[in-house]
Design a protein around this motif. Structure first.
Motif, mmCIF file in Angstrom:
data_model
loop_
_atom_site.group_PDB
_atom_site.id
_atom_site.type_symbol
_atom_site.label_atom_id
_atom_site.label_comp_id
_atom_site.label_asym_id
_atom_site.label_seq_id
_atom_site.Cartn_x
_atom_site.Cartn_y
_atom_site.Cartn_z
ATOM 1 N N LEU A 101 0.770 -1.256 0.090
ATOM 2 C CA LEU A 101 0.030 0.077 0.071
ATOM 3 C C LEU A 101 0.794 1.070 0.088
ATOM 4 C CD1 LEU A 101 -2.721 -1.181 2.781
ATOM 5 C CD2 LEU A 101 -2.730 -1.330 0.242
ATOM 6 N N VAL A 102 0.325 2.370 -0.773
ATOM 7 C CA VAL A 102 1.191 3.474 -0.878
ATOM 8 C C VAL A 102 0.057 4.707 -0.413
ATOM 9 C CG1 VAL A 102 2.147 5.207 -2.464
ATOM 10 C CG2 VAL A 102 2.691 2.481 -2.561
ATOM 11 N N PRO A 103 0.400 5.784 0.077
ATOM 12 C CA PRO A 103 -0.303 6.882 0.414
ATOM 13 C C PRO A 103 -1.090 7.101 -0.771
ATOM 14 C CG PRO A 103 1.608 6.974 1.617
ATOM 15 C CD PRO A 103 1.764 5.955 0.952
ATOM 16 N N GLY A 104 -2.437 7.504 -0.745
ATOM 17 C CA GLY A 104 -2.941 8.001 -1.975
ATOM 18 C C GLY A 104 -3.934 6.922 -2.701
ATOM 19 N N MET A 105 -3.334 5.604 -2.491
ATOM 20 C CA MET A 105 -4.244 4.743 -2.834
ATOM 21 C C MET A 105 -5.609 4.584 -2.193
ATOM 22 S SD MET A 105 -1.734 1.084 -3.022
ATOM 23 C CE MET A 105 -0.370 0.937 -4.323
ATOM 24 N N CYS A 106 -6.430 4.272 -3.028
ATOM 25 C CA CYS A 106 -7.861 4.113 -2.651
ATOM 26 C C CYS A 106 -8.589 2.951 -3.180
ATOM 27 C CB CYS A 106 -8.750 5.432 -3.156
ATOM 28 S SG CYS A 106 -8.156 6.964 -2.896
ATOM 29 N N PHE A 107 -9.308 2.178 -2.183
ATOM 30 C CA PHE A 107 -10.091 1.007 -2.219
ATOM 31 C C PHE A 107 -11.016 0.588 -1.361
ATOM 32 C CE2 PHE A 107 -6.156 0.843 0.399
ATOM 33 C CZ PHE A 107 -6.430 -0.008 1.245
ATOM 34 N N SER A 108 -11.970 -0.315 -1.723
ATOM 35 C CA SER A 108 -12.992 -0.718 -0.684
ATOM 36 C C SER A 108 -12.325 -1.612 0.245
ATOM 37 C CB SER A 108 -14.174 -1.254 -1.556
ATOM 38 O OG SER A 108 -13.879 -2.438 -2.302
ATOM 39 N N ILE A 109 -13.173 -1.772 1.435
ATOM 40 C CA ILE A 109 -12.835 -2.597 2.447
ATOM 41 C C ILE A 109 -14.391 -3.202 2.742
ATOM 42 C CG2 ILE A 109 -12.398 -3.411 4.621
ATOM 43 C CD1 ILE A 109 -10.117 -1.186 4.575
ATOM 44 N N GLU A 110 -14.568 -4.607 2.203
ATOM 45 C CA GLU A 110 -16.127 -4.993 2.230
ATOM 46 C C GLU A 110 -16.234 -6.497 2.401
ATOM 47 O OE1 GLU A 110 -17.770 -5.021 -1.827
ATOM 48 O OE2 GLU A 110 -16.044 -3.866 -2.721
ATOM 49 N N PRO A 111 -15.838 -6.813 3.477
ATOM 50 C CA PRO A 111 -16.059 -8.249 3.897
ATOM 51 C C PRO A 111 -17.589 -8.739 3.874
ATOM 52 C CG PRO A 111 -15.470 -7.119 5.852
ATOM 53 C CD PRO A 111 -15.277 -6.279 4.744
ATOM 54 N N GLY A 112 -17.914 -9.860 3.897
ATOM 55 C CA GLY A 112 -19.266 -10.363 3.736
ATOM 56 C C GLY A 112 -19.483 -11.706 4.211
ATOM 57 N N VAL A 113 -20.817 -12.228 4.616
ATOM 58 C CA VAL A 113 -21.076 -13.582 4.772
ATOM 59 C C VAL A 113 -22.313 -13.654 3.876
ATOM 60 C CG1 VAL A 113 -21.831 -15.254 6.584
ATOM 61 C CG2 VAL A 113 -19.725 -13.685 6.920
ATOM 62 N N TYR A 114 -22.303 -14.892 3.326
ATOM 63 C CA TYR A 114 -23.724 -15.123 2.521
ATOM 64 C C TYR A 114 -23.888 -16.604 2.803
ATOM 65 C CZ TYR A 114 -21.187 -11.171 0.427
ATOM 66 O OH TYR A 114 -20.843 -9.933 0.284
ATOM 67 N N LEU A 115 -25.205 -16.566 3.260
ATOM 68 C CA LEU A 115 -25.713 -18.009 3.581
ATOM 69 C C LEU A 115 -26.780 -18.440 2.496
ATOM 70 C CD1 LEU A 115 -26.019 -17.299 7.359
ATOM 71 C CD2 LEU A 115 -24.128 -18.573 6.143
ATOM 72 N N PRO A 116 -26.507 -19.425 1.509
ATOM 73 C CA PRO A 116 -27.509 -19.794 0.578
ATOM 74 C C PRO A 116 -28.647 -20.002 1.041
ATOM 75 C CG PRO A 116 -25.218 -20.638 0.249
ATOM 76 C CD PRO A 116 -25.123 -20.109 1.451
ATOM 77 N N GLY A 117 -29.858 -19.405 0.409
ATOM 78 C CA GLY A 117 -31.175 -19.528 0.733
ATOM 79 C C GLY A 117 -31.651 -18.948 2.067
ATOM 80 N N ARG A 118 -30.805 -18.321 2.560
ATOM 81 C CA ARG A 118 -31.187 -17.278 4.080
ATOM 82 C C ARG A 118 -30.920 -16.033 3.994
ATOM 83 N NH1 ARG A 118 -28.213 -20.162 8.581
ATOM 84 N NH2 ARG A 118 -29.847 -19.113 9.840
ATOM 85 N N PHE A 119 -29.856 -15.615 4.214
ATOM 86 C CA PHE A 119 -29.592 -14.026 4.045
ATOM 87 C C PHE A 119 -28.225 -13.996 3.900
ATOM 88 C CE2 PHE A 119 -28.880 -15.406 8.363
ATOM 89 C CZ PHE A 119 -27.589 -14.763 8.854
ATOM 90 N N GLY A 120 -27.771 -12.535 3.764
ATOM 91 C CA GLY A 120 -26.361 -12.072 3.468
ATOM 92 C C GLY A 120 -26.026 -10.759 4.535
ATOM 93 N N VAL A 121 -24.973 -10.718 4.662
ATOM 94 C CA VAL A 121 -24.562 -9.392 5.390
ATOM 95 C C VAL A 121 -23.209 -9.000 4.607
ATOM 96 C CG1 VAL A 121 -23.498 -8.508 7.512
ATOM 97 C CG2 VAL A 121 -25.356 -10.108 7.415
ATOM 98 N N ARG A 122 -22.998 -7.580 4.348
ATOM 99 C CA ARG A 122 -21.770 -6.875 3.844
ATOM 100 C C ARG A 122 -21.707 -5.697 4.537
ATOM 101 N NH1 ARG A 122 -22.290 -8.276 -0.885
ATOM 102 N NH2 ARG A 122 -22.968 -6.216 -1.931
ATOM 103 N N ILE A 123 -20.597 -5.191 4.719
ATOM 104 C CA ILE A 123 -20.323 -3.848 5.175
ATOM 105 C C ILE A 123 -19.066 -3.214 4.427
ATOM 106 C CG2 ILE A 123 -19.594 -2.365 7.036
ATOM 107 C CD1 ILE A 123 -20.976 -4.314 9.255
ATOM 108 N N GLU A 124 -19.134 -2.083 3.624
ATOM 109 C CA GLU A 124 -18.378 -1.564 2.684
ATOM 110 C C GLU A 124 -17.995 -0.012 3.040
ATOM 111 O OE1 GLU A 124 -17.429 -1.241 -1.943
ATOM 112 O OE2 GLU A 124 -19.474 -1.784 -1.212
#
Length: 371
Positions: free
Chosen positions: A324-347
């Motif tokens: 990483l270098v100062p000035g780089m920009c990117f997302s941080i977006e971990p998630g959990v996805y449970l098939p047929g039930r629900f998902g959660v992501r925070i970004e």
């Protein structure tokens, strides 16, 4: 509205691109319509079968070739004075016009989105040349943002935050995903976006699909809903995700998974610092979710770069050892996805500072409740 980029900005970008190309062992760059051409010249034409191409090479004046019928538009571009402009007319060989400005046996970086017919045309006109995609050859060409770019990204993030705050006040239950997605799009425009790129509304089991296309499913009380939305403001991208619950008493597992994802997102952000490998951001987030027992349900990378486009290098993924270098920009977006039930992501969108990281999104990470 941000101050426009000036001729000097584009001259500096092209000079830096030429130097970077030389350092990578390239004779130069061939840049066709798309984000790289916009970055280097301020020109954003439609990419068609008529060849438009910028050639940037060390020690040479940049040359921008355009169809003559499009030259008036090209001459109005913010960086037009930073290039030597050439044109061609229908019936003329456009590649022959550029040949004098190119090394006949050189290796060039070429835009990822160049048409195959254009790449083949260069190879036919200059059979001694070879080519590599710009993402492979110069992945960091646009990755380190200038102060004015950072300001635009911060403004885009703030507009996305205002959109999220407003969407929490609209009805969810009894309405379709498509209707809520339309609300998100309208709010992004209301808060200054010129372009909406995506509005993911994944309710209930649809939330387990990270890139779910909002559809006709009617949202119900008791649904968990993943909201992922963004676009362009003053030419630079926004991209944020929050997960909400329709009602006020989420099932225990929904709250537990949300808390886990929130901790993973925070841990990854805390790991941001100059010199840290991109893959380390992914590893930190993934470790938290794996330790929580949901590792197999975190099915994508932790983040992607953002700038003139919403997905670009660098990528926060295993195997990317670039620091990483100062000035780089990117997302941080971990998630959990449970098939047929629900998902959660925070970004959030994050930039690297001299001593850590800075978020461009400031909305709460806690599970929000909507009606």
């Amino acid at each position: 509205m941000s101050e426009p980029f000036m001729t000097a900005d584009f001259q500096a970008r092209m000079a830096r691109a030429a130097t970077t190309a030389a350092d990578a062992g390239l004779a130069g760059l061939v840049v066709t319509p798309g984000p790289d051409l916009t970055y280097l010249t301020g020109y954003l034409p439609v990419n068609t079968e008529r060849l438009t191409a910028l050639v940037v090479a060390p020690g040479a004046e940049p040359v921008l070739l355009v169809p003559r019928l499009e030259r008036p538009d090209a001459e109005r571009a913010a960086g037009a004075e930073a290039v030597r402009m050439a044109d061609w007319v229908d019936g003329q060989d456009p590649f022959a016009v550029l040949v004098p400005s190119m090394d006949p046996v050189g290796r060039y970086g070429i835009s990822d989105n160049a048409w195959a017919m254009h790449l083949l045309g260069f190879q036919e006109a200059l059979p001694g040349t070879s080519y590599a995609s710009l993402t492979a050859a110069l992945p960091m060409l646009r990755a380190v943002k200038e102060p004015d770019e950072l300001a635009r990204l911060a403004a885009a993030g703030a507009a996305a935050d205002l959109t999220y705050g407003a969407i929490l006040g609209v009805p969810f239950a009894g309405r379709t995903e498509r209707e809520v997605a339309a609300d998100l799009a309208a709010l992004l425009i209301e808060h200054g976006h010129s372009q909406v790129d995506f509005t993911v509304v994944g309710s209930g089991p649809n939330g387990a699909n990270p890139h779910h296309e909002a559809g006709d499913r009617v949202i119900q009380r008791g649904d968990t809903v993943v909201l992922d939305f963004g676009g362009l403001k003053d030419g630079y991208g926004s991209d944020t995700t929050r997960t909400v619950f329709v009602g006020i008493e989420p099932p225990k597992e929904v709250q537990e998974v949300h808390d886990l994802v929130r901790r993973a997102q925070q841990a990854a952000f805390d790991a941001v610092a100059p010199g840290v490998a991109c893959q380390e951001i992914d590893r930190v987030a993934r470790a938290v979710i794996t330790e929580g027992g949901y590792g197999e349900y975190f099915i994508h990378r932790t983040g992607h770069g953002i700038g003139l486009t919403t997905h670009e290098p660098p990528y926060m993924i295993e195997g990317e050892t670039r620091p990483l270098v100062p000035g780089m920009c990117f997302s941080i977006e971990p998630g959990v996805y449970l098939p047929g039930r629900f998902g959660v992501r925070i970004e959030d969108i994050v930039t690297v500072t001299e001593d850590g990281g800075l978020r461009f999104n400031g909305t709460p990470h806690e599970l929000a409740f909507v009606n």
